[in-house]
Design a protein around this motif. Structure first.
Motif, short mmCIF file in Angstrom:
data_model
loop_
_atom_site.label_atom_id
_atom_site.label_comp_id
_atom_site.label_asym_id
_atom_site.label_seq_id
_atom_site.Cartn_x
_atom_site.Cartn_y
_atom_site.Cartn_z
N GLY A 98 0.78 -1.23 0.00
CA GLY A 98 0.00 0.00 0.00
C GLY A 98 0.81 1.27 0.00
O GLY A 98 0.43 2.27 -0.61
N LEU A 99 1.96 1.26 0.66
CA LEU A 99 2.76 2.48 0.75
C LEU A 99 3.65 2.69 -0.48
O LEU A 99 4.25 3.75 -0.62
N GLU A 100 3.70 1.73 -1.40
CA GLU A 100 4.55 1.92 -2.58
C GLU A 100 4.05 3.07 -3.45
O GLU A 100 4.81 3.71 -4.15
N ASN A 136 7.22 -1.37 1.22
CA ASN A 136 7.42 -2.63 0.52
C ASN A 136 6.96 -2.46 -0.92
O ASN A 136 5.79 -2.25 -1.18
N LYS A 137 7.90 -2.51 -1.85
CA LYS A 137 7.58 -2.40 -3.27
C LYS A 137 7.67 -3.78 -3.90
O LYS A 137 8.58 -4.55 -3.59
N LYS A 138 6.74 -4.06 -4.79
CA LYS A 138 6.75 -5.37 -5.46
C LYS A 138 8.07 -5.59 -6.18
O LYS A 138 8.60 -4.70 -6.84
N HIS A 139 8.59 -6.78 -6.02
CA HIS A 139 9.82 -7.21 -6.69
C HIS A 139 11.04 -6.38 -6.30
O HIS A 139 12.01 -6.32 -7.04
N ARG A 140 10.98 -5.73 -5.15
CA ARG A 140 12.13 -4.97 -4.64
C ARG A 140 12.25 -5.23 -3.15
O ARG A 140 11.31 -5.67 -2.49
N SER A 141 13.39 -4.89 -2.61
CA SER A 141 13.60 -5.07 -1.18
C SER A 141 12.82 -4.03 -0.40
O SER A 141 12.71 -2.87 -0.82
N MET A 142 12.31 -4.43 0.74
CA MET A 142 11.64 -3.49 1.64
C MET A 142 12.68 -2.53 2.20
O MET A 142 13.82 -2.91 2.44
N TYR A 143 12.30 -1.29 2.40
CA TYR A 143 13.20 -0.31 2.99
C TYR A 143 12.42 0.60 3.92
O TYR A 143 11.19 0.62 3.90
N THR A 144 13.14 1.33 4.75
CA THR A 144 12.52 2.25 5.71
C THR A 144 12.88 3.67 5.33
O THR A 144 14.02 3.98 5.00
#
Length: 167
Positions: A98-100, A136-144
């Protein structure tokens, strides 16, 4: 990022915005304010969207029975913000991704909120606190990252402030 040159906090030269001309939809919307204080608060919020150094977290919830011109406000803001505008809706509010849609955006909009309890959602909580948020972006690493976005929610209903649950 705190850099005012980044996309999210891109500086908008307010002197280049047109101050003359006919804006019937905007003028119609602005004429509906019942008192000058409410109108001033709304205009201060709009200004804060464009003021690059303003990193305050704010949610504006506009509601009425429909036909007031809320969509005209969104269209006007989108015209100037272009790619710095993200969207939230019932679908991405309940998604792990959702936050992407808000990462790197200056303004996040839900143009037609159907859930008055949305005000209690985890995503809005994350956006309104100014705290670092996991993205959390699809097909990418989660980041803060901190998200310096203002939130505009338009609805035909007032937010449900009398519950702590989002459903």
């Amino acid at each position: 990022a705190n850099d005012t040159n980044t996309a999210c906090l891109k500086y908008f030269d307010l002197d280049k915005f047109p101050i003359q001309g006919e804006y019937p939809n905007w003028n119609n919307f602005m004429s509906q304010f019942r008192n000058a204080s409410a109108k001033d608060v709304f205009m201060a919020w709009v200004y804060s969207v464009f003021k690059a150094k303003n990193q305050g977290s704010q949610i504006l919830w506009m509601h009425d029975g429909g036909g007031s011109g809320k969509s005209s406000v969104i269209k006007a803001l989108h015209h100037y913000l272009e790619n710095s505008l993200g969207s939230l809706n019932d679908t991405n509010m309940n998604s792990e991704f959702g936050l992407e849609t808000v990462a790197g955006k200056r303004l996040v909009v839900n143009a037609d909120c159907k859930k008055p309890s949305m005000i209690h959602s985890q995503i809005l909580h994350s956006l309104s606190t100014g705290d670092p948020t996991s993205i959390n972006k699809k097909h990418r690493s989660m980041y803060t990252s901190k998200v310096y976005a203002k939130v505009l929610i338009c609805s035909n209903s007032a937010p449900n402030l009398h519950t702590n649950e989002y459903n």
